[in-house]
Design a protein around this motif. Sequence first.
Motif, short mmCIF file in Angstrom:
data_model
loop_
_atom_site.label_atom_id
_atom_site.label_comp_id
_atom_site.label_asym_id
_atom_site.label_seq_id
_atom_site.Cartn_x
_atom_site.Cartn_y
_atom_site.Cartn_z
N SER A 507 -9.55 42.63 -20.12
CA SER A 507 -10.98 42.70 -19.76
C SER A 507 -11.79 42.65 -21.05
O SER A 507 -12.90 42.14 -20.88
CB SER A 507 -11.25 43.94 -18.82
N LEU A 508 -11.21 43.06 -22.03
CA LEU A 508 -12.14 43.12 -23.43
C LEU A 508 -11.96 41.85 -24.06
O LEU A 508 -12.99 41.06 -24.72
CB LEU A 508 -11.73 44.31 -24.23
N LEU A 509 -10.59 41.29 -24.31
CA LEU A 509 -10.31 40.30 -24.81
C LEU A 509 -10.08 38.82 -24.32
O LEU A 509 -9.93 37.72 -25.03
CB LEU A 509 -8.99 40.52 -25.82
N LYS A 510 -9.95 38.89 -23.12
CA LYS A 510 -9.72 37.88 -22.20
C LYS A 510 -8.78 36.74 -22.89
O LYS A 510 -7.43 37.43 -23.16
CB LYS A 510 -11.04 36.62 -22.22
N ASP A 511 -8.86 35.42 -23.04
CA ASP A 511 -7.56 34.56 -23.34
C ASP A 511 -7.56 34.20 -24.84
O ASP A 511 -7.07 33.37 -25.19
CB ASP A 511 -7.92 33.14 -22.66
N ASN A 512 -8.46 35.25 -25.71
CA ASN A 512 -8.67 34.95 -26.98
C ASN A 512 -7.20 35.21 -27.71
O ASN A 512 -7.14 34.85 -28.86
CB ASN A 512 -9.65 35.88 -27.75
N ILE A 513 -6.43 36.08 -27.16
CA ILE A 513 -5.02 36.34 -27.69
C ILE A 513 -4.09 36.06 -26.70
O ILE A 513 -4.27 36.04 -25.47
CB ILE A 513 -4.79 37.61 -28.40
N THR A 514 -2.78 35.80 -26.89
CA THR A 514 -1.93 35.16 -26.25
C THR A 514 -1.13 36.52 -25.68
O THR A 514 -1.22 37.89 -25.82
CB THR A 514 -0.51 34.57 -26.82
N SER A 515 -0.34 36.33 -24.34
CA SER A 515 0.36 37.41 -23.77
C SER A 515 1.36 38.00 -24.45
O SER A 515 1.58 39.02 -24.60
CB SER A 515 1.20 36.57 -22.52
N LYS A 516 2.05 37.10 -25.32
CA LYS A 516 3.01 37.86 -26.35
C LYS A 516 2.38 38.92 -27.14
O LYS A 516 2.68 39.98 -27.51
CB LYS A 516 3.71 36.87 -27.13
#
Length: 697
Positions: A507-516
């Motif tokens: 909710s903070l970073l969205k898709d800016n970083i990966t699931s990994k």
Amino acid sequence: KATVSVLNCHLIITHTMSCNVEQHNENCKFHHVQFYVSSLQPTSYYKELEKDLNTLAGKGSYDPFSGGMRFLGPEALPARVSEGRRTWCEFAKHQKDPEKYSSVGQDLPEQLIVGAGWRVTGEYCGKSTRSLLLCSDDPCGKKMVLTTKNATVADAEEPYHHFKAATIDSFYASHANRDGCSVLAFEVDQGTVANTLAKYQKLHPNLLVTPHVQEYTDSRTMIVDGKEKKVSLGTFKSVEVFAYYLAGTKDADKGTILRFSERSGAFAHTPGFGNPQGVLPGLIDVPAKFDGTSIAAYSDHWVSNVVDREGFLKTLEDTLGFTPKVDFNAGVVAAGEAIIESTVTGNSSGLNTDDLEVAFADQSQVYLPINNALSSVGHVAHYIEEMGQGVQHLACRVKDLTAFIERVNNYRKITGQGFTFLRIPRSYYGRFNPTVLVKEAGVSQATADAVFAALVASGVMTKAGVVDMDVAEEKVAGLNVAAADFKANLAKITELVLRSRYENMYSLLKDNITSKVYCQIVQNQVLVDIQGKDILFQIFTSNICQKKAGEQAPFLEFIQRVCSASKAGVKIRPGCGGFGIRNFLTLFLSIEVSKAMLDYEAGLAEKDQAKADKANKVVEALTAQLDESNPILTMISDAMTEEADELEAAGEEKDAAKKAQHQARAEECRKIKEQGNDDLKVCSDKYKAMLKAIREA
């Protein structure tokens, strides 16, 4: 042609009285900290340990820095660490069992060498005291001096004021004979040490450790054309003051010291590690080899627990021109019955850069968070009650926090030495909420509830909605849910179930970083906060310098600031990412949760079920407070960020109408922030009453 020969060299120590200077000294930088510890191993012991670690690094990469292991999955990691353990046992001279590791009773230099990859780069061997200098692999970064008294000749006179045994005695007398951080040291511009002394003499004379500047001159006596001539090669000037007043008095608390130093010539910093006297006169060089697994660390902020927060803030403003940067009120930092207030104060750095590398290594922005307790329970209150006022923790800035944590954890499992970290409740990162399936997957509420029940029944999720980190997509696909809209929306349902492991972070970073990367954050128990486009990653170690379990003690914090620099020429904001308004409460809740977990484990070990049950209720209540507080804290953080941005835009806007719009929006954000503070106070009061009822039951 002059004939020059060196006859001898001298270290001249002089005392300089102050001049009457009115200006503030704001041009100070973080420089070093000095700990007083009850004992130190021989330097040869630490050098043997460093050599063994270098050997280990040469045999395989068991860390993220020496060439191989970044993040390994849960199946691969144990095997890799086991291989490292077997290798270590083949040659290491000092063996310890990882299964018996406890943060209690650890040797601090050993922890820094093994856990953080630091090295001993200097030492002082005096008549009454002995000191070691430890650094990360950048000599311009974090520097820690550890000093102990010699057992045999503890009262002999020392030529260096900063290594005197009497100062150690004073610290221990003020800190219940506990080890800890005794000195916070800053480097200042040439000619400004006297200014600082003058300010303290005029406004806070009782805080002066000595009424003069300590000056050390490195000189040589030389023959020039047949005549003796004394040549100064450099000077080191310092003034020391006590940080705090005793409660309700104008008498100094003779525990924690602030040291201000200016250096020139031979004492000035030179590249490499060959000039430890540039840290403190008297230190001599100890050759050090870094094994490639160390990560450079830099001072970010130094935190104090005090009785009179406003008084300390006033002293720093009077003498250094420091001003408050962030205030955390009682609603933000109330963990159950534990209530505190905190203010981050500091200077105004002159750094103006859009270079992320320069900003990362900069030490000119000084931040000093200051805590005081508003209740008689909780970490800050108990810390002051047990140990007196002092340094609670030191925050070090690193470039890759998750990799650093992996290194610490892997090396502890391999060697049985190093650090552990505070335990963070999994719900901090996220839990599965069936409503999300209704909103984002388009299934019915009945199907969403059926998925929840099936996840619990299959054993991959707790009844509280915490999903296992190791859950596979196939496990979700195989859930016993007969509804047609389950199969039709399986891909999205699977995505949302897996995402629930880190939903709060998403909710903070969205898709800016990966699931990994999200999974790395959760598994390494990293705290995350965001301000605007800047991200803050944090983690806190378990206590250091702790001799007995349950005693209050200081700890370390490691952080990573991910600063946005979207436009060339735009200054990177000092302290980008903030100070973790969401995580400030999480820290104090985690301290209380960790203590309750220890009580729970003690109850089970003692077969005292009532004690274990009571401790478990405390854990559940504090975890519930964290869950309820998180969305409110996010609202406050977002409002604070937007308010600052709008005020900055208003200051730069030339058009009166547009300026007014920015100011109006800033005022709206201020009201949202204040409402959030009120909501948080209501939440805090609720759990304060709940924890009191549990304690008194």
